[in-house]
Enzyme design. Sequence first.
Site, PDB file in Angstrom:
ATOM      1  N   ASP A 209     -14.597  26.590  39.567  1.00  0.00           N
ATOM      2  CA  ASP A 209     -14.304  25.878  40.813  1.00  0.00           C
ATOM      3  C   ASP A 209     -13.594  24.561  40.499  1.00  0.00           C
ATOM      4  OD1 ASP A 209     -14.203  24.891  43.350  1.00  0.00           O
ATOM      5  OD2 ASP A 209     -16.319  25.208  43.797  1.00  0.00           O
TER       6      ASP A 209
ATOM      7  N   HIS B  17     -19.339  30.427  49.733  1.00  0.00           N
ATOM      8  CA  HIS B  17     -18.349  29.675  50.522  1.00  0.00           C
ATOM      9  C   HIS B  17     -17.436  30.547  51.389  1.00  0.00           C
ATOM     10  CE1 HIS B  17     -16.143  25.524  50.572  1.00  0.00           C
ATOM     11  NE2 HIS B  17     -16.788  25.816  51.678  1.00  0.00           N
TER      12      HIS B  17
ATOM     13  N   HIS C 271     -16.731  21.534  40.061  1.00  0.00           N
ATOM     14  CA  HIS C 271     -16.568  20.892  41.370  1.00  0.00           C
ATOM     15  C   HIS C 271     -17.520  19.700  41.413  1.00  0.00           C
ATOM     16  CE1 HIS C 271     -16.773  20.323  45.724  1.00  0.00           C
ATOM     17  NE2 HIS C 271     -15.806  21.204  45.898  1.00  0.00           N
TER      18      HIS C 271
ATOM     19  N   ASP D 144     -10.400  28.733  41.210  1.00  0.00           N
ATOM     20  CA  ASP D 144     -10.092  28.929  42.631  1.00  0.00           C
ATOM     21  C   ASP D 144      -8.940  28.073  43.139  1.00  0.00           C
ATOM     22  OD1 ASP D 144     -11.514  26.504  42.553  1.00  0.00           O
ATOM     23  OD2 ASP D 144     -12.372  26.832  44.540  1.00  0.00           O
TER      24      ASP D 144
ATOM     25  N   LYS E 142      -5.381  20.193  43.362  1.00  0.00           N
ATOM     26  CA  LYS E 142      -6.080  20.836  44.483  1.00  0.00           C
ATOM     27  C   LYS E 142      -5.578  20.313  45.825  1.00  0.00           C
ATOM     28  CE  LYS E 142     -10.768  21.086  46.459  1.00  0.00           C
ATOM     29  NZ  LYS E 142     -12.203  20.979  46.157  1.00  0.00           N
TER      30      LYS E 142
HETATM   31 MG    MG Z   1     -12.455  24.745  44.587  1.00  0.00          MG
END
Ligand code: MG
Length: 454
Positions: A32, A130, A227, A279, A300
């Site tokens: 993540d 999620h 994360h 991701d 991101k």
């Molecule tokens: Mg992420």
Amino acid sequence: MNLHTLLLLALLATLPPAAAASKPNIIILFADDLGYGDLGCYGSPVIRTPNLDRMAAEGLRFTDFYSAAEVCTPSRAALLTGRLPIRSGMCGDRRVLFPNSEGGLPPAEITIAEALKEKGYATMQIGKWHLGIHEGSRPLDQGFDHQFGLPYSNDMDARPGLPKGSTGSPNPPHDGWNVALMRDGKVVEQPADQTTLTKRYTAEAVKFIREKKGGPFFLYMPHTFPHVPMFASPAFRGKNRAGIFGDAVEELDWSVGQVLEALRSEGIAENTLVFFTSDNGPWLIMGDQGGSAGLLKDGKGSTWEGGMRVPGIAWMPGRIKPGVTSQLASTMDLLPTALALAETPLPKGVTLDGTDLAPLLFDSKPLPARPFFYYRGDQLFACRVGEWKAHFKTQTGYGQPKADAHEPPLLFHLGRDPSEKRDVAAEHPEVIAEIHEAVKQHQATVVPGVPQLK
Ligand code: MG
């Protein structure tokens, strides 16, 4: 040859070989917010990842592997369905699902788990989901026999009084977030003790592999880290010169090593495809806890390369020839690849955006040329055709309220200019025309799904 022998031979011909292996097992390891530059085998000078480096050396490492979206929820929806998030409605202005969101992955979407379960695969999801907390969208509703992990991101559901800045802190309070650890849809610990999550996910994964070694099985393991808020267990805490971010990635690397070792020791490594990826790109606004996209631009949340190009490593010893490939591939290819390995037909009447990677993985054959589309939410921001990428809109991941529109689009050659520094649109109108045509053809196939991220 007498009649008895003939009959025996005829009978033997109808029997399967005694030691026939099951259909191949499939494991997807999903980090993540891990950036393109955060692993040793992708050039990190500070984070030590011997297990992923070995996996890459024994397998196929992609230089041009993409996540299907620039943030968590859409990216996960696309991986599990093989479809752009715009088609499932799993994208929008709110960007990801929050604990108070009403939407989720629509029950009608067909996930890798659902398709493989039909073929007799044992299925398990370990880690962050999620994709929705309501009936119809939860792991056990979407094809998984079992689940262990968090329903959403580890920075959601902050407890009252949590000091500002805790999320990106080098030493976040371990009880600062009320997110629950769940097993098969039931809360087993709240707040989840995040310091030992990676360790416990890993133990679950090894247990699942040992129990299901007779196969076939599908393990989807979307990790909670790296994360923010960043945590690592005592064995990894304070060990890396990059700080807690490095500790968390090194523990993740250890986890990958444990999973691969379980496959080797059970003698099923040669019959298990393992794919490792992330991701989306690094969450750069988190500073020291934000990771790195290496030489790629932004991170991101953005459709610059750093937001969506991520590490991608395929491993299946004896089947995948070790090497490095610059073929363009994405997380949306994992569904067609998994279904092909399981000899399962693709879902009927469903528009897919991925392609089967088997010819590349097992026979070193080039994949069919295809454009790649970069969406931010439900808006198409950029398109790549071959080495060329055109940006119709640009916007940094976080902190820029409105996108900049570009007409003509910005144009970069990702071979000669992977950092997207030199716009060469004025010199290549023919390339822009070709990309416009690819976009036109793509948009004719898009029927937006009912928006779920309201
Ligand atoms: Mg992420």
